[in-house]
Design a protein around this motif. Sequence first.
Motif, PDB file in Angstrom:
ATOM      1  N   UNK A  91       6.900  10.191   0.223  1.00 55.15           N
ATOM      2  CA  UNK A  91       6.193   9.034  -0.331  1.00 55.15           C
ATOM      3  C   UNK A  91       6.402   7.846   0.601  1.00 55.15           C
ATOM      4  N   UNK A  92       5.321   7.138   0.903  1.00 55.05           N
ATOM      5  CA  UNK A  92       5.395   6.000   1.821  1.00 55.05           C
ATOM      6  C   UNK A  92       4.786   4.770   1.151  1.00 55.05           C
ATOM      7  N   UNK A 138      14.643   5.796   3.314  1.00 53.08           N
ATOM      8  CA  UNK A 138      14.994   4.696   4.211  1.00 53.08           C
ATOM      9  C   UNK A 138      13.910   3.624   4.234  1.00 53.08           C
ATOM     10  N   UNK A 139      14.333   2.459   4.710  1.00 57.90           N
ATOM     11  CA  UNK A 139      13.445   1.310   4.884  1.00 57.90           C
ATOM     12  C   UNK A 139      13.426   0.942   6.358  1.00 57.90           C
ATOM     13  N   UNK A 140      12.256   0.592   6.864  1.00 58.08           N
ATOM     14  CA  UNK A 140      12.121   0.106   8.237  1.00 58.08           C
ATOM     15  C   UNK A 140      11.519  -1.291   8.253  1.00 58.08           C
ATOM     16  N   UNK A 141      12.094  -2.144   9.092  1.00 55.43           N
ATOM     17  CA  UNK A 141      11.408  -3.372   9.483  1.00 55.43           C
ATOM     18  C   UNK A 141      11.096  -3.222  10.961  1.00 55.43           C
ATOM     19  N   UNK A 142       9.818  -3.393  11.335  1.00 54.88           N
ATOM     20  CA  UNK A 142       9.410  -3.209  12.723  1.00 54.88           C
ATOM     21  C   UNK A 142       8.480  -4.323  13.175  1.00 54.88           C
ATOM     22  N   UNK A 143       8.518  -4.573  14.483  1.00 55.22           N
ATOM     23  CA  UNK A 143       7.502  -5.404  15.120  1.00 55.22           C
ATOM     24  C   UNK A 143       6.856  -4.569  16.220  1.00 55.22           C
ATOM     25  N   UNK A 144       5.648  -4.983  16.638  1.00 53.76           N
ATOM     26  CA  UNK A 144       4.846  -4.159  17.545  1.00 53.76           C
ATOM     27  C   UNK A 144       4.241  -5.021  18.658  1.00 53.76           C
ATOM     28  N   UNK A 145       3.727  -4.318  19.680  1.00 52.39           N
ATOM     29  CA  UNK A 145       3.075  -5.041  20.776  1.00 52.39           C
ATOM     30  C   UNK A 145       1.554  -5.052  20.629  1.00 52.39           C
ATOM     31  N   UNK A 146       1.081  -4.654  19.457  1.00 51.60           N
ATOM     32  CA  UNK A 146      -0.353  -4.659  19.197  1.00 51.60           C
ATOM     33  C   UNK A 146      -0.618  -4.448  17.719  1.00 51.60           C
ATOM     34  N   UNK A 147      -1.898  -4.513  17.361  1.00 53.01           N
ATOM     35  CA  UNK A 147      -2.282  -4.367  15.954  1.00 53.01           C
ATOM     36  C   UNK A 147      -2.147  -2.916  15.505  1.00 53.01           C
ATOM     37  N   UNK A 148      -1.768  -2.738  14.233  1.00 51.92           N
ATOM     38  CA  UNK A 148      -1.640  -1.401  13.659  1.00 51.92           C
ATOM     39  C   UNK A 148      -2.991  -0.905  13.169  1.00 51.92           C
ATOM     40  N   UNK A 149      -3.264   0.373  13.403  1.00 53.57           N
ATOM     41  CA  UNK A 149      -4.474   0.980  12.860  1.00 53.57           C
ATOM     42  C   UNK A 149      -4.324   1.217  11.369  1.00 53.57           C
ATOM     43  N   UNK A 150      -5.435   1.463  10.696  1.00 52.26           N
ATOM     44  CA  UNK A 150      -5.406   1.629   9.243  1.00 52.26           C
ATOM     45  C   UNK A 150      -4.636   2.870   8.806  1.00 52.26           C
ATOM     46  N   UNK A 151      -4.502   3.857   9.691  1.00 48.76           N
ATOM     47  CA  UNK A 151      -3.820   5.101   9.324  1.00 48.76           C
ATOM     48  C   UNK A 151      -2.440   5.222   9.960  1.00 48.76           C
ATOM     49  N   UNK A 152      -1.899   4.110  10.438  1.00 46.47           N
ATOM     50  CA  UNK A 152      -0.631   4.169  11.174  1.00 46.47           C
ATOM     51  C   UNK A 152       0.475   4.837  10.359  1.00 46.47           C
ATOM     52  N   UNK A 176      -0.802   8.884   8.960  1.00 44.78           N
ATOM     53  CA  UNK A 176      -1.324   9.935   9.826  1.00 44.78           C
ATOM     54  C   UNK A 176      -0.359  11.111   9.892  1.00 44.78           C
ATOM     55  N   UNK A 177      -0.900  12.335   9.873  1.00 48.33           N
ATOM     56  CA  UNK A 177      -0.053  13.524   9.975  1.00 48.33           C
ATOM     57  C   UNK A 177       0.526  13.675  11.379  1.00 48.33           C
ATOM     58  N   UNK A 178      -0.138  13.051  12.370  1.00 51.75           N
ATOM     59  CA  UNK A 178       0.352  13.056  13.749  1.00 51.75           C
ATOM     60  C   UNK A 178       0.856  11.656  14.085  1.00 51.75           C
ATOM     61  N   UNK A 179       2.124  11.508  14.485  1.00 52.26           N
ATOM     62  CA  UNK A 179       2.660  10.177  14.783  1.00 52.26           C
ATOM     63  C   UNK A 179       1.811   9.453  15.824  1.00 52.26           C
ATOM     64  N   UNK A 180       1.420   8.215  15.557  1.00 48.50           N
ATOM     65  CA  UNK A 180       0.594   7.467  16.511  1.00 48.50           C
ATOM     66  C   UNK A 180       1.379   7.122  17.775  1.00 48.50           C
ATOM     67  N   UNK A 208       0.843  -1.195   0.000  1.00 42.68           N
ATOM     68  CA  UNK A 208       0.000   0.000   0.000  1.00 42.68           C
ATOM     69  C   UNK A 208       0.877   1.243   0.000  1.00 42.68           C
ATOM     70  N   UNK A 209       0.244   2.388  -0.212  1.00 42.24           N
ATOM     71  CA  UNK A 209       1.017   3.631  -0.267  1.00 42.24           C
ATOM     72  C   UNK A 209       0.196   4.803   0.238  1.00 42.24           C
ATOM     73  N   UNK A 210       0.896   5.867   0.590  1.00 44.34           N
ATOM     74  CA  UNK A 210       0.264   7.134   0.944  1.00 44.34           C
ATOM     75  C   UNK A 210       1.331   8.215   0.845  1.00 44.34           C
ATOM     76  N   UNK A 211       0.963   9.433   1.200  1.00 43.03           N
ATOM     77  CA  UNK A 211       1.914  10.536   1.127  1.00 43.03           C
ATOM     78  C   UNK A 211       2.023  11.092  -0.276  1.00 43.03           C
ATOM     79  N   UNK A 212       3.002  11.976  -0.456  1.00 45.48           N
ATOM     80  CA  UNK A 212       3.196  12.624  -1.744  1.00 45.48           C
ATOM     81  C   UNK A 212       4.588  13.202  -1.832  1.00 45.48           C
TER      82      UNK A 212
END
Length: 287
Positions: free
Chosen positions: A43-44, A83-97, A100-104, A35-39
């Motif tokens: 670009x993400x 840059x590229x990130x590989x991440x793991x989390x302690x919970x499910x990601x929201x659809x706008x993670x 979002x213009x504001x970091x979750x 998926x993608x977003x930004x501009x």
Amino acid sequence: MKKILFLFIASLLLQSCDDGDIIVTTFNFDDAELKNCGGVGNYVFYKVNPDALESLSLRLGTMDSIYKPSGTRVFTLNGTSNFVNYRTYDGALGTSYFCSSIPPTSPNVTVDYIAASGTVDFVVTFVYDDFDGLPTDSEESGDTDGDGLPNIYDLDDDGDNVPTVRELDDGVPRDSDGDGIPDHLDPDDDNDGVLTRDEDKDGDLDPTNDVTDSSVGPDYLNAAVANDYDINRYRVHTYKIYKSVNITLKNLVLVKGEEEITQETINMGAIENVEIKDKTIRPEFLP
């Protein structure tokens, strides 16, 4: 005609060294959609595996449109703007993670690798549609009427101001004068010596509505009517460009503290119709 891109994303097997130990981590994004977003400037592109609570994301800080030229562009990862990130989390990601213009603030990141080096092969493919009723792969190559628009996105292939789609019968090319040249490639559809474009009495750039004998039809299909009105303009043309991307990461080095993960090639996958552009143009008339 639009084409559909098929892709296969393999599971990624990565290795890293930490004080001599080999750590093998399987990144399973087989079923994850790219998926993608930004501009411009941010670009993400990202993939999320909700079962393993992990993500793989790419950010490109280029200040120009990455979808404008077709072909392959190579971006260098520098750990800051690209840059590229590989991440793991302690919970499910929201659809706008990622968008979002504001970091979750949640979920929390439990593992975070960032690419310190590597390159991105960013392949942009264009598919044109002029809605002329002909499949793109069946159209004549080149520019039949010399109006500067290739046939694949020229809605009037022969420049007679009659749209190609109106010169077909249920999608099959018609040859009104039986000269062996289909109407959509024949500038004189009734073979009366006057170009179809010039048999436009009212000059509205539409020869189909100029009728002297209603029992026969439009003058441009009536060989008994051969009046030349010397039309020297083309009608306005419209078409769409469907842009798709395929992203491959190469010679990737992901870093977390003293740990490094290297991978020669990672195919992030493709996004079909990542951008769709409507184009309107009146071709220049060259006598």
